[in-house]
Motif scaffolding. Structure first.
Motif, mmCIF file in Angstrom:
data_model
loop_
_atom_site.group_PDB
_atom_site.id
_atom_site.type_symbol
_atom_site.label_atom_id
_atom_site.label_comp_id
_atom_site.label_asym_id
_atom_site.label_seq_id
_atom_site.Cartn_x
_atom_site.Cartn_y
_atom_site.Cartn_z
ATOM 1 N N UNK A 1 0.829 -1.203 0.000
ATOM 2 C CA UNK A 1 0.000 0.000 0.000
ATOM 3 C C UNK A 1 0.867 1.259 0.000
ATOM 4 N N UNK A 2 1.919 1.258 0.791
ATOM 5 C CA UNK A 2 2.812 2.417 0.832
ATOM 6 C C UNK A 2 3.522 2.584 -0.509
ATOM 7 N N UNK A 3 3.964 1.475 -1.093
ATOM 8 C CA UNK A 3 4.623 1.541 -2.392
ATOM 9 C C UNK A 3 3.697 2.075 -3.473
ATOM 10 N N UNK A 4 2.465 1.613 -3.464
ATOM 11 C CA UNK A 4 1.485 2.103 -4.438
ATOM 12 C C UNK A 4 1.237 3.592 -4.255
ATOM 13 N N UNK A 5 1.122 4.032 -3.015
ATOM 14 C CA UNK A 5 0.917 5.446 -2.722
ATOM 15 C C UNK A 5 2.093 6.272 -3.242
ATOM 16 N N UNK A 6 3.311 5.769 -3.065
ATOM 17 C CA UNK A 6 4.484 6.495 -3.548
ATOM 18 C C UNK A 6 4.523 6.560 -5.070
ATOM 19 N N UNK A 7 4.127 5.490 -5.735
ATOM 20 C CA UNK A 7 4.095 5.491 -7.205
ATOM 21 C C UNK A 7 3.065 6.488 -7.709
ATOM 22 N N UNK A 8 1.876 6.483 -7.106
ATOM 23 C CA UNK A 8 0.832 7.432 -7.508
ATOM 24 C C UNK A 8 1.307 8.864 -7.289
ATOM 25 N N UNK A 9 1.953 9.108 -6.155
ATOM 26 C CA UNK A 9 2.461 10.444 -5.866
ATOM 27 C C UNK A 9 3.504 10.867 -6.902
#
Length: 52
Positions: A32-40
């Motif tokens: 979830x954190x990795x996905x959030x960072x990619x989206x950001x």
């Protein structure tokens, strides 16, 4: 310097709590954190192209 100390303290707390969580929960949180960072990163890249 204060930011670095706060970041290291937060990292220690997160790693300490991750050591006590089951592996699937830890992997789900990391995903979830990795996905959030990619989206950001994608949003920042798109907005910088629009500005230029």
């Amino acid at each position: 310097m204060l930011f670095l100390v706060a970041a290291l303290l937060l990292l220690g707390v997160v790693l300490g709590s991750a050591a006590h969580l089951p592996l699937p929960v830890t992997l789900a949180a990391a995903g979830a954190i990795g996905l959030w960072l990619v989206v950001f990163a994608v949003r920042e890249r798109i907005s910088s192209h629009r500005r230029a």
